[in-house]
Design a protein around this motif. Structure first.
Motif, mmCIF file in Angstrom:
data_model
loop_
_atom_site.group_PDB
_atom_site.id
_atom_site.type_symbol
_atom_site.label_atom_id
_atom_site.label_comp_id
_atom_site.label_asym_id
_atom_site.label_seq_id
_atom_site.Cartn_x
_atom_site.Cartn_y
_atom_site.Cartn_z
ATOM 1 N N ARG A 145 22.462 31.143 70.782
ATOM 2 C CA ARG A 145 22.608 29.661 70.590
ATOM 3 C C ARG A 145 21.672 29.358 71.819
ATOM 4 O O ARG A 145 21.304 27.714 71.809
ATOM 5 N N VAL A 179 31.184 33.529 63.982
ATOM 6 C CA VAL A 179 30.368 32.893 64.557
ATOM 7 C C VAL A 179 29.214 33.707 63.890
ATOM 8 O O VAL A 179 28.867 34.284 63.748
ATOM 9 N N ASP A 222 24.769 29.095 63.659
ATOM 10 C CA ASP A 222 24.711 27.803 64.206
ATOM 11 C C ASP A 222 25.547 26.956 63.583
ATOM 12 O O ASP A 222 26.276 25.866 63.205
ATOM 13 N N THR A 223 27.289 27.979 64.291
ATOM 14 C CA THR A 223 28.695 27.404 63.781
ATOM 15 C C THR A 223 28.653 26.041 64.684
ATOM 16 O O THR A 223 28.009 25.838 66.064
ATOM 17 N N ASP A 224 29.780 25.114 64.094
ATOM 18 C CA ASP A 224 29.819 24.042 64.961
ATOM 19 C C ASP A 224 30.902 24.022 66.161
ATOM 20 O O ASP A 224 31.019 25.047 66.653
ATOM 21 N N VAL A 225 29.608 24.040 67.692
ATOM 22 C CA VAL A 225 30.156 24.662 68.612
ATOM 23 C C VAL A 225 31.602 23.356 69.047
ATOM 24 O O VAL A 225 32.243 23.882 69.573
ATOM 25 N N VAL A 226 31.679 22.355 68.448
ATOM 26 C CA VAL A 226 32.210 21.117 68.654
ATOM 27 C C VAL A 226 34.221 22.444 69.037
ATOM 28 O O VAL A 226 35.028 22.249 69.022
ATOM 29 N N LEU A 227 33.786 22.933 67.069
ATOM 30 C CA LEU A 227 35.199 24.502 66.808
ATOM 31 C C LEU A 227 35.053 25.057 68.071
ATOM 32 O O LEU A 227 36.228 25.547 67.630
#
Length: 496
Positions: free
Chosen positions: A311, A366, A369-374
């Motif tokens: 990331r 993962v 660009d997996t959603d950081v919030v998740l």
């Protein structure tokens, strides 16, 4: 003991911890925070130390490795040292040693001097962590193991939350030396509280001195150190088959095996009493803490690497993203402790280890660009589960033990958890290295991390059926048993 008006103090209710135990808990936690923070703070500063000393990373890495090995040298000595000098004096001496090591580390003039002073810190820290659990469990007289373990795990939960963030802030705002000077207030306040709140439990004058098992010391301490050293070399060698890994591992196994035979065949006086593993609670707790160490420390190596390498986060950013896991672990302590005392460690452990495995699954999918919030939500849930997964087996290890057996159980469980952590880091490092060979873009690196996290899920799931071996619903102690526990816990040194 009486109150100022001459009346005896009211005894705590059956579901309440004695106020004296709470005072002791606060005292010990303050001192232990210095040890935990120091470990996690330094882990984010190796790059700065390389620049500060103009030394190769292979040398500076020993700032962490030397500390870790020193910790394992003194963990087995905690039982003998407590019986020889008393818990209060031993705690204050170890805290003073850690303070001295911290000051000297902050004054280090090159990489070699810093490594030497970090070893001094590790020698003191290795005594403090098992001693903390022993003193609290003995003071609580075996009651409320869940609530007591919830207190003991405060430093462990706070370290991953605040350590990397504090280290990042220190490096951003000040010199690297303040990573060690920040320990001074914890040590000073912890020492002052110890003088006030810890009972004087020195052996009676004229009592027979406990002899040190020198042969056991020469077998166990180097054996465990060699095992851990071999595991730390995995990252820089060809997996587990390289000579730098295989030679110390085999030597360590031989030494620990020799100590095992000696301890089990001696009628008494062994450095650590391995016969406690005949108690199902101790054996099952030790196994689960070994696997729990893998589940905790292995992914704690993977997670910041994922955020940094895939990331593009810096050390401080990666530390901030890990906060939800630590917050979850903090919130889980009280709840897990209460439920453990109510329904038993078995049910809590089954639910906790299952949830750890489930909450790790999202990281096995993962991408770059997996959603950081998740991911932060999954970390929060994982932290809750990890907090309970550590408390349940740690508390279960002391069920049914006599007062004098508690120190050995504390050392055995501490060794199991720490060695499990070293195995977890080494194993997942090898998996990640092999999976990422030839990966040059974030997407390919993310696939490599997926494979490593799947290993973590599998190893955690392996612990779930073993949780069924832990003790079930606790039985209320009889008045006679309570009286015997109170009598056994009375300090042996007479007052004048």
């Amino acid at each position: 003991m009486s109150t100022p008006n001459g009346t005896a103090p009211a005894a705590p209710g059956p579901d309440r911890i004695d106020p004296a135990v709470w005072r002791m808990a606060v005292t010990l936690v303050v001192g232990a925070l210095a040890v935990v923070f120091d470990t996690t703070i330094v882990s984010v500063a190796l790059g700065d130390l390389v620049n500060a000393f103009d030394a190769p990373l292979a040398t500076v890495q020993w700032v962490s490795t030397g500390y870790l090995l020193a910790v394992f040298v003194t963990i087995p000595l905690a039982v003998w040292a407590q019986s020889r000098f008393g818990g209060r004096r031993l705690w204050i001496a170890a805290l003073g040693g850690f303070l001295l090591g911290s000051v000297l580390s902050g004054l280090a003039w090159n990489a070699t001097s810093l490594i030497v002073f970090r070893v001094l810190q590790g020698l003191a820290g290795g005594i403090m962590m098992p001693l903390m659990a022993t003193l609290l469990m003995q003071a609580a007289k075996g009651r409320h193991p869940g609530k007591v373990m919830a207190i003991i795990t405060v430093p462990t939960a706070l370290g991953p939350v605040l350590g990397p963030v504090l280290g990042g802030l220190i490096l951003h705002l000040a010199d690297w030396r303040w990573m060690f000077f920040v320990n001074i207030p914890f040590c000073v306040v912890g020492g002052w509280l110890a003088l006030r709140n810890l009972p004087d439990d020195r052996p009676e004058p004229g009592a027979p001195r406990v002899r040190l098992d020198v042969v056991g010391l020469l077998l166990l301490c180097p054996g465990i150190t060699a095992l851990v050293y071999g595991l730390t070399q995995v990252e820089g060698s060809a997996g587990f088959t390289g000579a730098a890994v295989l030679v110390p591992l085999l030597a360590g196994l031989a030494l620990v095996g020799g100590f095992t035979v000696r301890s089990l065949t001696r009628p008494g006086g062994a450095l650590v009493d391995l016969r406690l593993f005949r108690h199902r609670a101790v054996a099952s707790s030790g196994t689960l803490l070994f696997l729990g160490g893998i589940a905790l420390y292995g992914p704690m190596m993977l997670l910041p690497l994922y955020f940094q390498q895939v990331r593009g986060e810096d050390a401080l950013g990666a530390g901030l993203l890990l906060i939800p896991q630590g917050v979850g672990a903090l919130l889980a302590r009280g709840l897990a402790g209460r439920y453990m005392d109510r329904v038993g460690p078995r049910q809590v452990a089954v639910a906790a280890f299952t949830l750890v495995a489930v909450a790790t699954v999202p990281f096995a999918f993962v991408t770059a660009d997996t959603d950081v919030v998740l991911l932060m939500a999954a970390l929060f849930v994982r932290g809750i589960a990890l907090g309970a997964a550590m408390i349940a087996p740690m508390g279960a290890a002391y069920v049914g033990l006599r007062h004098q057996e508690i120190p050995d159980a504390g050392v055995l469980t501490r060794i199991a958890q720490q060695v499990g952590g070293s195995v977890g880091i080494a194993l997942l490092t090898v998996v990640l290295q092999r999976a990422s060979a030839g990966a040059h873009d974030p997407s390919a690196l993310a696939d490599a991390f997926d494979r490593a996290f799947w290993w973590s899920v599998a190893l955690t799931a392996l612990a779930v059926p073993l949780c069924l071996l832990l003790p079930g619903r606790p039985e209320a102690p009889s008045p006679a048993a309570t009286a015997r526990a109170d009598a056994a816990a009375v300090p042996r040194r007479p007052t004048v």
